[in-house]
Motif scaffolding. Structure first.
Motif, short mmCIF file in Angstrom:
data_model
loop_
_atom_site.label_atom_id
_atom_site.label_comp_id
_atom_site.label_asym_id
_atom_site.label_seq_id
_atom_site.Cartn_x
_atom_site.Cartn_y
_atom_site.Cartn_z
N ASN A 130 8.65 7.23 -14.22
CA ASN A 130 7.39 7.00 -15.08
C ASN A 130 7.17 8.19 -15.83
OD1 ASN A 130 6.08 7.99 -13.24
ND2 ASN A 130 5.63 6.39 -12.10
N GLN A 131 5.90 7.94 -16.31
CA GLN A 131 5.36 9.33 -17.05
C GLN A 131 5.05 10.47 -16.06
OE1 GLN A 131 3.92 9.40 -20.19
NE2 GLN A 131 3.41 11.68 -19.76
N TRP A 176 -3.67 9.89 -22.44
CA TRP A 176 -3.89 8.38 -22.50
C TRP A 176 -2.72 7.47 -22.55
CZ3 TRP A 176 -8.17 6.02 -25.96
CH2 TRP A 176 -9.46 6.53 -25.75
N THR A 177 -2.94 6.30 -21.68
CA THR A 177 -1.74 5.42 -21.94
C THR A 177 -2.17 4.15 -22.45
OG1 THR A 177 -2.67 4.30 -19.62
CG2 THR A 177 -0.75 6.22 -19.58
N ILE A 178 -1.49 3.01 -22.66
CA ILE A 178 -1.82 1.78 -23.59
C ILE A 178 -2.91 1.28 -22.51
CG2 ILE A 178 -1.05 -0.43 -23.96
CD1 ILE A 178 -0.04 1.62 -25.98
N ASP A 179 -2.83 1.42 -21.12
CA ASP A 179 -3.85 0.71 -20.26
C ASP A 179 -5.16 1.33 -20.69
OD1 ASP A 179 -2.07 -0.98 -19.14
OD2 ASP A 179 -1.58 0.19 -17.72
N SER A 180 -5.18 2.81 -20.78
CA SER A 180 -6.30 3.40 -21.21
C SER A 180 -6.87 2.89 -22.40
CB SER A 180 -6.23 5.04 -21.59
OG SER A 180 -5.54 5.62 -20.27
N MET A 194 -6.65 -0.16 -23.77
CA MET A 194 -6.98 -1.38 -23.79
C MET A 194 -8.07 -1.80 -22.77
SD MET A 194 -5.06 -2.81 -25.98
CE MET A 194 -5.27 -4.41 -25.76
N SER A 195 -8.27 -0.59 -21.96
CA SER A 195 -9.50 -0.74 -20.92
C SER A 195 -10.81 0.02 -21.53
CB SER A 195 -9.28 -0.35 -19.63
OG SER A 195 -8.77 1.07 -19.61
N LYS A 196 -12.01 0.01 -21.09
CA LYS A 196 -13.40 0.52 -21.44
C LYS A 196 -12.99 1.95 -21.56
CE LYS A 196 -18.29 0.74 -20.77
NZ LYS A 196 -18.55 0.55 -22.28
N HIS A 197 -13.44 2.73 -22.33
CA HIS A 197 -13.31 4.11 -22.82
C HIS A 197 -13.98 4.88 -23.60
CE1 HIS A 197 -10.53 2.25 -25.91
NE2 HIS A 197 -11.27 3.23 -26.66
#
Length: 324
Positions: A4-5, A300-304, A306-309
């Motif tokens: 992974n990353q 950042w990832t896609i999850d970052s 799509m979540s509150k940031h």
């Protein structure tokens, strides 16, 4: 555990893997395990002691950085763990810059490398000085347009809006080292193409993905492009559904105006202008796509996303003027 990353598995050491270490150092850091197959199963090494000496020296000679190299053992099989911390400065491996993205390694060059090094130094392309761009290139009508919109929004002190053109640019932080910045040029010049290739928007109508019927280009200041784009989309590219409430005729497009404006503002604000590639809008009978060159903030990832940031604009100076 799959790659992974932050994790990479290798069956044996090769000097090519110095590039992977460089990529980890430039991204989020990570760990490389030597003596494991692609699925992370330990197959073991017979030269761990030599690698414990060789790898740190090769890393230091190639990149001038320090990594932890550990000997691990499981079921009688020895393997190596290389722990790479993320570095706050840009790291090159023998003069070449690499970057870990997902489970792949990318070589940085051209505008991508320039942008990467700037951000490692805490700078951004839109805040870089633009020699040759003077106060005379800043359009008076665009300055007045900004003042009118900013006064209506109420996010800036009214006294600032009465400042001279030069003082206003200072207050908006659109100067750097005695020059006006790339952001000042994109926002307050009607001929931004003269200074930066690709600083416009292309719109095309497609019947199918391969069947372009007609197209338009929207040029000029990015402060004005937003309204021009919406006007052209409504007049020429999008069909409105007509309904009636009593005697009132109501027209609704398949994308609500507020959503369309927000998407376009994000495209204009966060675009990687140094890529020299225009924003591209593809319109179909029932949908549209907005594409712009850009990238996620560092680490950042896609999850970052799509979540509150917290807000991390790619072009902070442009974002500040849009906000005001």
């Amino acid at each position: 555990m799959p790659e992974n990353q932050n994790i990479e598995w290798k069956s044996k050491w090769r000097d090519d893997y110095l590039e992977w270490i460089c990529g980890f150092a430039n991204a989020q850091g990570g760990r490389i395990y030597i003596g494991c197959d692609d699925n992370g199963h330990i197959i073991g090494l017979d030269n761990t002691r030599k690698l414990l000496e060789d790898i740190p020296n090769k890393v230091r000679n190639a990149m001038s950085i320090v990594v932890d190299v550990n000997r691990l053992e499981e079921d009688g099989k020895e393997y190596i763990e290389i722990v790479v911390p993320p570095y706050p400065v840009a790291i090159s491996c023998k003069g070449v810059y690499y970057y870990r993205s997902g489970s792949t390694m990318q070589t940085l060059s051209g505008p991508e490398l320039e942008s990467f090094i700037l951000r490692k130094r805490g700078a951004s392309w839109d805040n870089m000085p633009l020699p040759g761009f003077t106060i005379d290139d800043i359009d008076d009508a665009l300055v007045q347009k900004f003042k009118t919109l900013a006064a209506k929004k109420g996010r800036i002190d009214e006294s600032v809006l009465s400042e001279s053109k030069a003082d206003l640019m200072e207050k908006l932080r659109l100067t750097n080292a005695g020059h006006y910045t790339n952001a000042a040029m994109l926002l307050f010049n009607k001929d931004s193409d003269k200074w930066q290739l690709g600083s416009y928007t292309k719109i095309g109508f497609f019947e199918t993905d391969a069947d372009l019927r007609y197209q338009d280009e929207i040029h000029g200041s990015i402060l004005e492009q937003i309204d021009k784009i919406i006007e052209v989309l409504h007049l020429k590219f999008m069909k409105a559904k007509i309904t009636y409430e009593g005697i009132q005729r109501i027209e609704r497009y398949f994308v609500p105006d507020a959503a369309l404006r927000e998407a376009l503002l994000n495209a204009l604000c966060h675009k990687q202008y140094e890529s020299c590639t225009p924003i591209q809008i593809s319109v179909y009978d029932d949908r549209l796509y907005i594409a712009n060159c850009g990238k996620l903030p560092e680490n950042w990832t896609i999850d970052s996303l799509m979540s509150k940031h917290a807000s991390r604009p790619y072009n902070p100076s442009i974002a500040n003027v849009y906000y005001l």
